[in-house]
Design a protein around this motif. Structure first.
Motif, PDB file in Angstrom:
ATOM      1  N   LEU A 172       3.347   4.544 -14.525  1.00  0.00           N
ATOM      2  CA  LEU A 172       3.197   3.788 -13.285  1.00  0.00           C
ATOM      3  C   LEU A 172       2.141   4.411 -12.372  1.00  0.00           C
TER       4      LEU A 172
ATOM      5  N   ASN B 140      -1.037  -3.005  -2.890  1.00  0.00           N
ATOM      6  CA  ASN B 140      -0.848  -2.150  -4.056  1.00  0.00           C
ATOM      7  C   ASN B 140       0.010  -0.934  -3.714  1.00  0.00           C
TER       8      ASN B 140
ATOM      9  N   PHE C  26       3.824  -0.402  -5.340  1.00  0.00           N
ATOM     10  CA  PHE C  26       4.165   0.760  -6.162  1.00  0.00           C
ATOM     11  C   PHE C  26       5.192   1.649  -5.477  1.00  0.00           C
TER      12      PHE C  26
ATOM     13  N   TRP D  14       8.296   0.158  -6.608  1.00  0.00           N
ATOM     14  CA  TRP D  14       8.592   0.523  -8.002  1.00  0.00           C
ATOM     15  C   TRP D  14       9.204   1.918  -8.070  1.00  0.00           C
ATOM     16  N   TYR D  15       8.553   2.887  -7.426  1.00  0.00           N
ATOM     17  CA  TYR D  15       9.050   4.262  -7.480  1.00  0.00           C
ATOM     18  C   TYR D  15      10.452   4.351  -6.883  1.00  0.00           C
TER      19      TYR D  15
ATOM     20  N   ALA E 106       3.133   6.854  -3.125  1.00  0.00           N
ATOM     21  CA  ALA E 106       2.265   5.739  -3.504  1.00  0.00           C
ATOM     22  C   ALA E 106       0.949   5.776  -2.743  1.00  0.00           C
TER      23      ALA E 106
ATOM     24  N   GLN F 150      -1.282   2.642 -11.215  1.00  0.00           N
ATOM     25  CA  GLN F 150      -1.602   2.458  -9.803  1.00  0.00           C
ATOM     26  C   GLN F 150      -2.961   3.064  -9.467  1.00  0.00           C
TER      27      GLN F 150
ATOM     28  N   HIS G 127       4.327  -7.507  -7.750  1.00  0.00           N
ATOM     29  CA  HIS G 127       3.239  -6.829  -8.464  1.00  0.00           C
ATOM     30  C   HIS G 127       2.348  -7.839  -9.186  1.00  0.00           C
TER      31      HIS G 127
END
Length: 221
Positions: A197, A121, A125, A128-129, A175, A201, A85
Motif C-alpha cells: 500500500l 490520495n 490511504f 486504508w492504513y 499517509a 501510494q 480509492h
C-alpha cells in the motif's frame, strides 16, 4: 480493556472531506456526473456509521466485538474505502489521459486538479492504513492481532503511556509523509500488504506531482 474505544469521528470527517473534494472536480475528471460516486459513497457511509456506533458501544460495554456486527461492518468499511480509492484513481487516469491528448486546460486549473487529487490520495490511504492495521480501529483496542505498522511509541518504551495505541490522526500523518517523501518516515510498515500500500501510494503521488504538476508549471511559464 485499558482504554476506551477510539472515536470514529476523525475518520468520518476524512471521508466527508474526500466527498467534498470529489464534488469540486469537473465532470471531465469523473465517470459520469460528479455527484454520482459521492452519492454511492454516502449510501455506504450512512449504514456503516450506524452499525459502527452499535459496535463501539458493544465493545465499550462488554469488552469484545459483536461477531454479527463485525461481519456486517468489515465488508462495508472496506467497500467504502475501495470505492473512494477507485474514484481517485479514475480521476487521476482521466487527468493524465487529457494531458496526453493535449488538454487545453490552463496551468492554474491543472494545479488545482493536481492538488485536489493529491490531498484525496492522502486521505484515502490514511483510511486504508487506519482500516487495515490490526483489523481496524475497534479491533486495535483488543489484544492478539499482529500490527501492520510499527510506530515509535510502540517500539521505544517511555515515549508514551503503556496503553498507547495509534488513532486516525497517526495514520493520516503516515499517509501525508509517505505522499510527500515517497517513503516511510518515522513509522515502519511490517506486513507485505502495508508495504504494498505504501509503495502504491508513493507511486500515485509521484505521478500526480511529477507529470501533472510539472505540466501545469510549464504552462504557467
Amino acid at each position: 480493556m485499558s482504554a476506551a474505544p477510539e472515536s470514529l469521528w476523525p475518520a468520518r470527517l476524512a471521508i466527508l472531506g474526500v466527498l467534498a473534494l470529489n464534488l469540486l472536480l469537473g465532470e471531465h475528471l469523473t465517470p459520469g456526473p460528479n455527484w454520482l460516486l459521492p452519492a454511492l459513497e454516502v449510501l455506504l457511509l450512512l449504514p456503516l456509521s450506524a452499525l459502527r456506533v452499535r459496535q463501539r458501544e458493544h465493545l465499550r460495554r462488554y469488552g469484545h466485538l459483536h461477531p454479527r456486527l463485525t461481519q456486517l461492518t468489515r465488508p462495508l468499511s472496506l467497500a467504502l474505502t475501495g470505492l473512494l480509492h477507485l474514484a481517485n484513481l479514475t480521476s487521476l487516469g482521466l487527468l493524465v489521459r487529457g494531458l496526453l491528448q493535449g488538454s487545453g486546460a490552463t496551468g492554474a486549473a491543472l494545479l488545482a486538479d493536481a492538488l485536489n487529487l493529491w490531498v484525496t490520495n492522502v486521505l484515502v490511504f490514511s483510511l486504508w492504513y487506519w482500516e487495515l492495521d490490526r483489523g481496524g480501529a475497534l479491533s486495535r483496542s483488543l489484544p492478539g492481532a499482529f500490527p501492520d505498522f510499527l510506530f515509535p511509541q510502540q517500539g521505544t518504551p517511555g515515549l508514551a503511556p503503556q496503553e498507547w495505541r495509534p488513532e486516525y490522526v497517526d495514520y493520516l500523518f503516515v499517509a501525508c509523509t509517505n505522499a510527500a517523501a515517497f517513503s516511510p518516515t518515522d513509522t515502519l510498515p511490517l506486513t507485505r500488504r502495508a508495504k504494498g500500500l505504501m509503495a502504491f501510494q508513493a507511486l500515485t503521488s509521484l505521478l500526480t506531482l511529477v507529470l501533472v504538476a510539472s505540466r501545469a508549471v510549464n504552462i504557467l511559464r
